[in-house]
Design an enzyme around this catalytic site. Structure first.
Site, PDB file in Angstrom:
ATOM      1  N   TRP A 106       0.822  -1.210   0.000  1.00 47.96           N
ATOM      2  CA  TRP A 106       0.000   0.000   0.000  1.00 47.96           C
ATOM      3  C   TRP A 106       0.858   1.262   0.000  1.00 47.96           C
ATOM      4  O   TRP A 106       0.511   2.254  -0.644  1.00 47.96           O
ATOM      5  CB  TRP A 106      -0.981  -0.025   1.168  1.00 47.96           C
ATOM      6  CG  TRP A 106      -1.878  -1.222   1.099  1.00 47.96           C
ATOM      7  CD1 TRP A 106      -1.903  -2.295   1.928  1.00 47.96           C
ATOM      8  CD2 TRP A 106      -2.857  -1.488   0.078  1.00 47.96           C
ATOM      9  NE1 TRP A 106      -2.828  -3.213   1.506  1.00 47.96           N
ATOM     10  CE2 TRP A 106      -3.431  -2.743   0.380  1.00 47.96           C
ATOM     11  CE3 TRP A 106      -3.307  -0.788  -1.038  1.00 47.96           C
ATOM     12  CZ2 TRP A 106      -4.431  -3.316  -0.414  1.00 47.96           C
ATOM     13  CZ3 TRP A 106      -4.293  -1.356  -1.832  1.00 47.96           C
ATOM     14  CH2 TRP A 106      -4.851  -2.603  -1.511  1.00 47.96           C
ATOM     15  N   ASP A 176      -1.037   6.697   6.629  1.00 50.55           N
ATOM     16  CA  ASP A 176      -2.180   5.857   6.285  1.00 50.55           C
ATOM     17  C   ASP A 176      -2.322   4.845   7.415  1.00 50.55           C
ATOM     18  O   ASP A 176      -1.505   3.938   7.564  1.00 50.55           O
ATOM     19  CB  ASP A 176      -1.911   5.162   4.947  1.00 50.55           C
ATOM     20  CG  ASP A 176      -2.963   4.129   4.581  1.00 50.55           C
ATOM     21  OD1 ASP A 176      -3.950   3.965   5.331  1.00 50.55           O
ATOM     22  OD2 ASP A 176      -2.801   3.469   3.538  1.00 50.55           O
ATOM     23  N   LYS A 200     -11.777  -1.739   8.581  1.00 49.29           N
ATOM     24  CA  LYS A 200     -10.983  -2.635   9.429  1.00 49.29           C
ATOM     25  C   LYS A 200     -11.437  -2.523  10.896  1.00 49.29           C
ATOM     26  O   LYS A 200     -11.872  -3.492  11.487  1.00 49.29           O
ATOM     27  CB  LYS A 200      -9.501  -2.286   9.338  1.00 49.29           C
ATOM     28  CG  LYS A 200      -8.989  -1.965   7.950  1.00 49.29           C
ATOM     29  CD  LYS A 200      -8.816  -3.171   7.073  1.00 49.29           C
ATOM     30  CE  LYS A 200      -8.067  -2.798   5.801  1.00 49.29           C
ATOM     31  NZ  LYS A 200      -7.834  -3.936   4.921  1.00 49.29           N
TER      32      LYS A 200
END
Length: 366
Positions: A106, A176, A200
């Protein structure tokens, strides 16, 4: 209605487990929200009933994360992947570079997107060791002309997590935190910006939270940036410039209320540590039957990645685990292996059951 005993052992990496209490409350309110005669999904986002939900969710997030007054909390859409582009569009001037610390897929994608809008450099990458560790802080140095430093605090695919963060001085630090936000206390004041997809630890997919410091907002580029991709658009309109994902924000608000009822982030952290230890202890005691991917001091509390001693046994392990009611244990399609995602809403009992299954599987196949 399913009882706790009947619910699947959900280890999905995202969308992931939600607290049963939250789902049950949403179920009760689904058709008639607080006497309105409408579902919350039917309410106008300009209505007082919805605005109360919206503003209370912001207030609860500020309380739980101890967010200082000089930060704005935004509810956005497009996931963290849209933030990969929004961040450089707003905060990467033509005469500066952005630093991207690469600890997984990511962060690599975030860097790739940023390159479309300006210059970046990489002060550290763990790619050579298949992203199995987080850098030591003394491994990181940043150039003087750096617009911001970007990190990914938890790496869902590789199972590594930052527990100490670099002191970047006057350079804004942006993180992030999609897969570990709200899993343990974080000193928000160390960051100029934190963003996270909700799916999440915060709620269902469809909502992205951004926490942005005022001084970073003040330097944002607002020329030639589309209206919806400018942070100031959402700040000025309390994230209500257009129709927000109202049901997702409502669910996020319920999750935040649940987190407060659990005792806040200190209590949640303790439970997350206990849950992860159940599984890591089995890996460490297996004499190589199970092999963890991440170095021990970089191990994530949210995503436990491991391999079984050989490929055939690994396939058998995953098949038998699925038959036993364990969901989502396959590793990411790009790396394979096994992964147990133990987010906040995954109960201790599920992790205990998985650890016992792993022990029994080893006994039968050693």
């Amino acid at each position: 209605m399913l009882t706790k005993a009947q619910r699947a052992y959900n280890f999905n990496a995202g969308p992931s487990a939600l607290p049963l209490e939250v789902l049950e409350k949403a179920q009760k309110e689904l058709v008639d929200f607080q006497g309105t005669g409408m579902s919350l999904m039917e309410l106008s986002h300009r209505s007082p009933a919805y605005e109360q939900v919206h503003n209370q969710a912001i207030a609860n997030l500020k309380e739980l994360m101890n967010i200082p007054d000089n930060y704005q909390v935004l509810f956005l859409q497009g996931g963290a992947s849209t933030q990969f582009a929004m961040v450089p569009m707003n905060f990467l001037p033509a005469d500066q570079k952005a630093a991207y610390v690469l600890t997984g897929a990511w962060s690599e994608k975030a860097n790739k997107e940023a390159k479309m809008f300006g210059d970046t450099y990489v002060p550290f990458t763990s790619k050579e060791t298949n992203h199995n560790r987080i850098p030591k802080l003394d491994e990181l140095t940043f150039e003087d002309n750096t617009a911001y430093v970007h990190i990914t605090s938890n790496n869902t695919i590789f199972g590594t997590e930052w527990f100490e963060f670099p002191d970047t001085g006057d350079i804004p630090l942006i993180a992030d935190m999609s897969s570990d936000i709200m899993s343990h206390p974080v000193d928000v004041s160390k960051f100029a910006m934190i963003y996270a997809g909700a799916q999440k630890n915060l709620g269902p997919s469809g909502v992205t939270v951004a926490i942005v410091r005022d001084d970073l907002l003040a330097r944002a580029n607002i020329e030639n940036v589309p209206t919806m991709l400018r942070y100031d658009t959402h700040v000025k309109n309390n994230s209500l410039y257009n129709t927000p994902p109202t049901f997702g924000i409502y669910m996020l608000g319920l999750v935040l209320e649940w987190a407060k009822e659990q005792g806040g982030l200190e209590a949640i952290t303790k439970r997350n540590q206990e849950k992860a230890a159940l599984i890591y202890d089995v890996i460490d005691a297996s004499n190589g039957f199970y092999r963890g991917h991440a170095e021990k001091d970089s191990r994530s509390l949210m995503n436990i990645t491991f391999r079984v001693s050989n490929e055939e046994l690994e396939k058998q392990f995953l098949a038998e685990a699925k038959a036993a009611g364990f969901v989502g244990l396959n590793g990411h399609r790009s790396v394979g292996g096994c992964r147990a995602s133990t987010y906040n809403a995954v109960p201790y009992e599920a992790c205990k059951a998985l650890s016992e299954f792993m022990i029994e599987f080893q006994k039968k196949n050693s």
